[in-house]
Design a protein around this motif. Structure first.
Motif, PDB file in Angstrom:
ATOM      1  N   PRO A 171      62.899  44.568  59.730  1.00  0.00           N
ATOM      2  CA  PRO A 171      62.720  44.689  57.852  1.00  0.00           C
ATOM      3  C   PRO A 171      64.177  45.423  57.516  1.00  0.00           C
ATOM      4  N   PRO A 172      64.369  45.474  56.279  1.00  0.00           N
ATOM      5  CA  PRO A 172      65.508  46.314  55.211  1.00  0.00           C
ATOM      6  C   PRO A 172      65.705  47.089  55.723  1.00  0.00           C
ATOM      7  N   ILE A 173      66.890  48.439  55.936  1.00  0.00           N
ATOM      8  CA  ILE A 173      67.038  49.535  56.656  1.00  0.00           C
ATOM      9  C   ILE A 173      68.016  50.145  55.398  1.00  0.00           C
ATOM     10  N   TYR A 174      67.394  51.175  54.569  1.00  0.00           N
ATOM     11  CA  TYR A 174      67.611  51.909  53.653  1.00  0.00           C
ATOM     12  C   TYR A 174      68.229  53.206  54.156  1.00  0.00           C
ATOM     13  N   PRO A 175      69.548  53.297  54.481  1.00  0.00           N
ATOM     14  CA  PRO A 175      69.751  54.662  55.126  1.00  0.00           C
ATOM     15  C   PRO A 175      70.585  55.600  53.962  1.00  0.00           C
ATOM     16  N   VAL A 176      69.965  57.052  53.466  1.00  0.00           N
ATOM     17  CA  VAL A 176      70.467  57.760  53.016  1.00  0.00           C
ATOM     18  C   VAL A 176      71.131  58.806  53.709  1.00  0.00           C
ATOM     19  N   VAL A 177      72.599  58.894  53.471  1.00  0.00           N
ATOM     20  CA  VAL A 177      73.640  59.450  54.606  1.00  0.00           C
ATOM     21  C   VAL A 177      74.130  61.134  54.180  1.00  0.00           C
ATOM     22  N   ILE A 178      73.548  62.018  55.535  1.00  0.00           N
ATOM     23  CA  ILE A 178      73.139  63.536  54.998  1.00  0.00           C
ATOM     24  C   ILE A 178      74.487  64.131  55.352  1.00  0.00           C
ATOM     25  N   GLY A 179      75.242  64.256  55.050  1.00  0.00           N
ATOM     26  CA  GLY A 179      76.677  65.690  54.883  1.00  0.00           C
ATOM     27  C   GLY A 179      77.757  65.273  54.681  1.00  0.00           C
ATOM     28  N   ARG A 180      78.533  65.563  54.353  1.00  0.00           N
ATOM     29  CA  ARG A 180      79.664  64.612  53.934  1.00  0.00           C
ATOM     30  C   ARG A 180      81.017  64.284  54.561  1.00  0.00           C
ATOM     31  N   ARG A 181      81.527  63.328  54.209  1.00  0.00           N
ATOM     32  CA  ARG A 181      82.445  62.918  55.444  1.00  0.00           C
ATOM     33  C   ARG A 181      83.781  63.521  55.544  1.00  0.00           C
ATOM     34  N   PRO A 239      79.630  62.580  59.879  1.00  0.00           N
ATOM     35  CA  PRO A 239      78.282  61.484  59.745  1.00  0.00           C
ATOM     36  C   PRO A 239      79.417  59.991  59.726  1.00  0.00           C
ATOM     37  N   ASN A 240      78.357  59.250  60.847  1.00  0.00           N
ATOM     38  CA  ASN A 240      78.538  57.449  60.964  1.00  0.00           C
ATOM     39  C   ASN A 240      79.241  56.716  60.295  1.00  0.00           C
ATOM     40  N   VAL A 241      78.873  57.371  58.501  1.00  0.00           N
ATOM     41  CA  VAL A 241      78.919  56.074  57.929  1.00  0.00           C
ATOM     42  C   VAL A 241      79.459  55.016  58.042  1.00  0.00           C
ATOM     43  N   ALA A 242      79.830  54.211  58.724  1.00  0.00           N
ATOM     44  CA  ALA A 242      80.457  52.581  59.166  1.00  0.00           C
ATOM     45  C   ALA A 242      79.736  52.390  59.668  1.00  0.00           C
ATOM     46  N   LEU A 243      78.530  53.136  60.960  1.00  0.00           N
ATOM     47  CA  LEU A 243      77.348  52.851  61.134  1.00  0.00           C
ATOM     48  C   LEU A 243      76.168  51.916  60.595  1.00  0.00           C
ATOM     49  N   LEU A 244      75.933  53.012  59.827  1.00  0.00           N
ATOM     50  CA  LEU A 244      74.366  53.426  58.922  1.00  0.00           C
ATOM     51  C   LEU A 244      75.335  52.265  57.813  1.00  0.00           C
ATOM     52  N   GLU A 245      76.008  51.599  56.908  1.00  0.00           N
ATOM     53  CA  GLU A 245      76.343  50.612  56.138  1.00  0.00           C
ATOM     54  C   GLU A 245      76.222  49.513  56.889  1.00  0.00           C
ATOM     55  N   GLU A 246      76.538  49.674  59.050  1.00  0.00           N
ATOM     56  CA  GLU A 246      76.732  47.687  59.196  1.00  0.00           C
ATOM     57  C   GLU A 246      75.097  47.360  59.298  1.00  0.00           C
ATOM     58  N   ALA A 275      72.005  48.613  57.021  1.00  0.00           N
ATOM     59  CA  ALA A 275      72.314  48.141  56.159  1.00  0.00           C
ATOM     60  C   ALA A 275      72.810  46.684  55.847  1.00  0.00           C
ATOM     61  N   ARG A 276      73.714  46.537  55.995  1.00  0.00           N
ATOM     62  CA  ARG A 276      73.871  44.923  55.336  1.00  0.00           C
ATOM     63  C   ARG A 276      73.236  44.166  56.636  1.00  0.00           C
ATOM     64  N   ARG A 277      73.445  44.327  58.111  1.00  0.00           N
ATOM     65  CA  ARG A 277      72.515  43.147  58.701  1.00  0.00           C
ATOM     66  C   ARG A 277      70.870  42.844  58.406  1.00  0.00           C
ATOM     67  N   THR A 278      70.472  43.869  57.806  1.00  0.00           N
ATOM     68  CA  THR A 278      69.121  44.051  58.180  1.00  0.00           C
ATOM     69  C   THR A 278      69.044  43.831  55.664  1.00  0.00           C
ATOM     70  N   GLY A 279      69.483  44.004  55.337  1.00  0.00           N
ATOM     71  CA  GLY A 279      69.282  43.383  53.672  1.00  0.00           C
ATOM     72  C   GLY A 279      68.971  44.181  52.960  1.00  0.00           C
ATOM     73  N   GLY A 280      69.622  45.198  53.160  1.00  0.00           N
ATOM     74  CA  GLY A 280      69.358  46.814  52.750  1.00  0.00           C
ATOM     75  C   GLY A 280      70.432  47.550  52.128  1.00  0.00           C
ATOM     76  N   GLU A 281      70.573  48.417  51.865  1.00  0.00           N
ATOM     77  CA  GLU A 281      71.429  49.180  50.831  1.00  0.00           C
ATOM     78  C   GLU A 281      72.048  50.713  51.530  1.00  0.00           C
ATOM     79  N   VAL A 282      72.603  51.099  51.116  1.00  0.00           N
ATOM     80  CA  VAL A 282      73.092  52.491  51.176  1.00  0.00           C
ATOM     81  C   VAL A 282      72.830  53.013  49.882  1.00  0.00           C
ATOM     82  N   VAL A 283      72.001  54.496  50.542  1.00  0.00           N
ATOM     83  CA  VAL A 283      71.339  55.235  48.859  1.00  0.00           C
ATOM     84  C   VAL A 283      71.898  56.457  49.073  1.00  0.00           C
TER      85      VAL A 283
END
Length: 792
Positions: free
Chosen positions: A192-202, A721-728, A730-738
């Motif tokens: 289903p859609p994945i909605y990642p919440v990034v923990i930590g700063r870049r 944090p691996n933001v690029a992986l989490l964004e991908e 979300a994009r592949r499953t139709g979700g969004e980064v929250v």
């Protein structure tokens, strides 16, 4: 979700409404025909007509229709990361990343958005490290998981909700997955859609980490083991980064330092060592700043020290490796070869040298009535059973294990020959081997996996009539040649071929210039066995060049079945060692390296290997034990036990605990293969010792293997944090980064999005005060304008 649409449920009133609307329009046109104020007449006409249209539309009963998530019919998963990686403190933060995550999910602190989710969805809560686990309120979060098995967690979640309406996954993590190599994505089919919440700063944190360690081992005598270490430093630009290689006792074997580069740029360290003992050895690579590695240093400024060390296992092989040297006459080559290998503790050279060929039956037999060979007269036991007969060759055995070994000459059974790891033939014609012995020698290489080397003696190769024989068939060169090419080449000079420059065991110096100088100083050779050419798949390691510029292969190698073969066509290599003391040292070193190459990777009767289980977040390994009998045939009814012992480094930074004994089971995929699975309880090095017994309980042999598991180093490989992986994801499953601060707003917006279980809602557009007010306002406006302007 598609937006709401307008529809009409009273279409049966369409005709009456149309008639009413047309009649009203004609009536209005007739009533306004005599008005003198032209622009105002049009406005009043339009207002009254618009009000009538609104009333006519009410007859058609317009409705707003749309889709919304059915309350309580869909599941929604909230998944939190529980790995050690969240113990990191971002720059300037007093709370760790794990503490920040806990404030988002624990009861009493992060319940607002969870309550909003629960109003519409059946919320299921999970946390993961090496595996996915269900929780009620996230009170189990302690952030001590040894790995971040993000891919495994998502696959497990997909399996659990297969066929069930899962609307989405809220994923709270830093994205640094340990089970997704090189940033690969997990299997997302059906997710289903994945909605990642990034923990930590870049923002990068201050840290020094061992990124990768690679161990390579060759037959190169001066540097048999090379340890390549890549170190990444952040926040240390321009400062010295120190790397140490230590043994089990904590003794520093080697130390190197280099200047740190920009954040995220790797610094390479290269260690070369020769372990002091054969077999399995363990070392540890430790990195850090100069101050951190100094005894009594204050607390480190690094974000974590868990990624500052890696354990490596070095296996030099457990000898002795036994090589059988067979020669048709005593010669100088055996003298130098034997002397060279005497200094190698792991290689034993066993000699079988013929000092006289067998005599024809009509030749002189010696004294009257004597049946024994006269050459043995007066030596040893002269009984008929023990004496060497006159029609048998005179063979001398050297360096044998006991009085029985090679007593009957060259072995005739697999049990006798397969006990060696390699065979060297020199100055010996093909007729020396009986047909069954020649076939046995070929099976020794192709089936047993042994090494074979033919030297360039005067009765080898073409001169020994090996062409079209089982022995000649496995050589890397063709032995047949044209008669026009039998002219002696004269003096020739040895040169390394291109492949030889790439093989460490073929070189004696550590740089090209010194190696070329050494080769140029070698003496010229005069005896070369000509061959027609190389066989497909063979490689030329060295060549000889004659005075006319022609090139001939001097040393060629190839794989043959499970083993390897080599051909050294030069027949007077001994001249190299006769030049001077330095040349003799070089020649002995070359012989040792060639012998080591021959026995490298030759299997034993019991072999133990360890291979990691792919994508296992716990670092589980599969211990494989291959068991063979004296004929090197698989043994299927053996009892195999494996004892795994953790390795401790100086009491610190290594694995600890008692040894664990597991029983290996026979594998269905391969005869003679036994397997056992071991899951380490901590990071560090491990030694596995396999003991094999047959069905009667007798020992068949032992073997050992070693490996290292560094889950903590993998977990802390990257602290950003691996933001690029989490964004991908979300994009592949139709979700969004929250964003963490937007969780409550996101939870309230979720019911407006799509879900597996939806329901239709409708809202009457005509039965509303707004519609009635609009029609009334149009009619009142028209009436007011007419009264204001005095229109009839």
């Amino acid at each position: 979700m598609p937006s709401a649409t307008l529809t009409f449920s009273g279409l049966n009133w369409l005709l009456p409404a149309a008639v009413l609307l047309v009649g009203a329009a004609f009536a209005l046109a007739w009533s306004y025909r005599a008005s003198s104020t032209q622009p105002l007449r049009k406005v009043c006409f339009a207002l009254k007509l618009l009000g009538i249209v609104a009333l006519a539309l009410c007859l058609l009963e317009p409705l707003w229709l749309g889709q919304r998530v059915r309350p309580g019919a869909n599941f929604f998963a909230v998944v939190a990361d529980n790995s050690q990686g969240l113990q990191i403190h971002d720059r300037g933060d007093t709370l760790s990343r794990g503490d920040a995550l806990r404030t988002l999910v624990e009861p009493g602190t992060g319940t607002g958005w969870q309550s909003a989710l629960a109003d519409t969805f059946e919320v299921r809560r999970y946390f993961f490290d090496s595996r996915l686990q269900a929780t009620g309120d996230f009170h189990e979060l302690n952030f001590d998981g040894r790995s971040t098995a993000l891919g495994t967690a998502l696959r497990s979640l997909s399996d659990r909700f297969q066929g069930r309406p899962l609307a989405g996954v809220l994923l709270l993590t830093d994205g640094n997955a340990t089970d997704l190599p090189n940033g690969a994505l997990p299997e997302l089919k059906g997710m289903p859609p994945i909605y990642p919440v990034v923990i930590g700063r870049r923002d990068p944190v201050k840290d020094i980490a061992v990124q990768q360690v690679h161990v390579s081992q060759t037959s190169f005598e001066d540097a048999p083991v090379t340890v390549q270490t890549d170190v990444v430093a952040s926040g240390y630009r321009g400062q010295a980064v120190v790397a140490r290689l230590v043994d089990k006792t904590g003794r520093v074997v080697q130390e190197q330092s280099a200047e740190a580069r920009g954040d995220g740029e790797a610094v390479a360290f290269r260690f070369q060592l020769k372990p002091e003992q054969p077999g399995l050895s363990f070392y540890q690579v430790r990195v850090g700043s100069r101050g951190d590695l100094t005894a009594g240093a204050p607390k480190s400024e690094e974000a974590t020290l868990a990624n500052n060390a890696r354990v490596i296992a070095v296996d030099r092989g457990q000898g002795p490796f036994r090589i059988l040297y067979v020669s048709g006459r005593p010669n100088w080559e055996f003298k130098f070869l034997n002397r060279a290998l005497q200094s190698d503790e792991q290689v034993q050279l066993v000699g079988l040298i013929r000092v006289a060929k067998r005599e024809p039956k009509f030749d002189f037999r010696g004294r009257a009535g004597e049946t024994s060979n006269p050459l043995f007269r007066g030596f040893g036991n002269q009984s008929a059973e023990e004496v060497q007969r006159y029609d048998q060759p005179v063979l001398v055995r050297l360096n044998t294990r006991d009085e029985v070994e090679l007593r009957a000459g060259f072995p005739r059974t697999p049990e006798d020959l397969f006990g060696y790891h390699a065979v060297i033939v020199d100055d010996l014609e093909a007729e020396f081997f009986a047909p069954e012995q020649a076939m046995l020698l070929q099976k020794f290489v192709s089936e047993r996996g042994g090494g074979f080397l033919m030297l360039g003696g005067m009765e080898c190769f073409q001169e020994g009539k090996y062409a079209r024989t089982p022995v000649g068939d496995m050589l890397p060169v063709y032995l047949d040649r044209d008669e026009a090419s039998v002219t002696p080449p004269g003096e020739v000079h040895l040169q390394l071929a291109r492949e030889g420059w790439l093989q460490a065991w073929a070189r004696l110096r550590d740089n090209e210039n010194d190696e070329r100088a050494r080769i140029d100083a070698m003496p010229a050779f005069e005896v070369v066995n000509r061959v027609r050419g190389l066989k497909p798949g063979a490689s030329v390691i060295a060549t000889v060049r004659d005075q006319k510029g022609g090139e001939l292969p001097a040393l060629a190698v190839q794989r043959f079945g499970r083993g390897r073969t080599a051909a050294l066509t030069i027949g007077d290599m001994w001249k190299w060692g006769m030049k001077d003391a330095a040349a003799r040292t070089d020649m002995e070193k070359a012989w040792r390296q060639l012998a080591r190459w021959l026995v490298t990777d030759v299997p034993n009767r019991v072999d133990c290997t360890v291979e990691p289980i792919a994508a296992d977040a716990n670092g589980a390994v599969r211990v494989q034990v291959r068991v063979r009998d004296e004929k090197f045939l698989p043994v299927d009814e053996a009892s195999v036990s494996v004892e795994v012992q953790p390795v401790v480094f100086d009491g610190t930074a290594g694995a600890g605990g008692a040894a664990i004994k597991v029983e290996a089971e026979a594998a269905l995929s391969e005869p003679g293969l036994y397997q056992a699975t071991y899951v380490p309880r901590q990071t560090g090095g491990f030694r596995a010792v396999a003991t094999v017994k047959n069905s009667a309980g007798a020992d068949l042999g032992r073997a050992e293997a070693g490996w290292s598991t560094d889950l903590a180093a993998e977990e802390f490989r990257s602290l950003t944090p691996n933001v690029a992986l989490l964004e991908e994801l979300a994009r592949r499953t139709g979700g969004e980064v929250v964003a963490a601060a937007e969780l409550e707003k996101f939870a309230k917006r979720l019911p407006q999005l799509s879900a597996p279980m939806m329901e239709t809602w409708s809202y009457p557009a005509w039965h509303t005060p707004l519609m009635f007010g609009f029609a009334l306002a149009c009619l009142l406006a028209e009436w007011g304008l007419r009264r204001w302007k005095g229109m009839p």
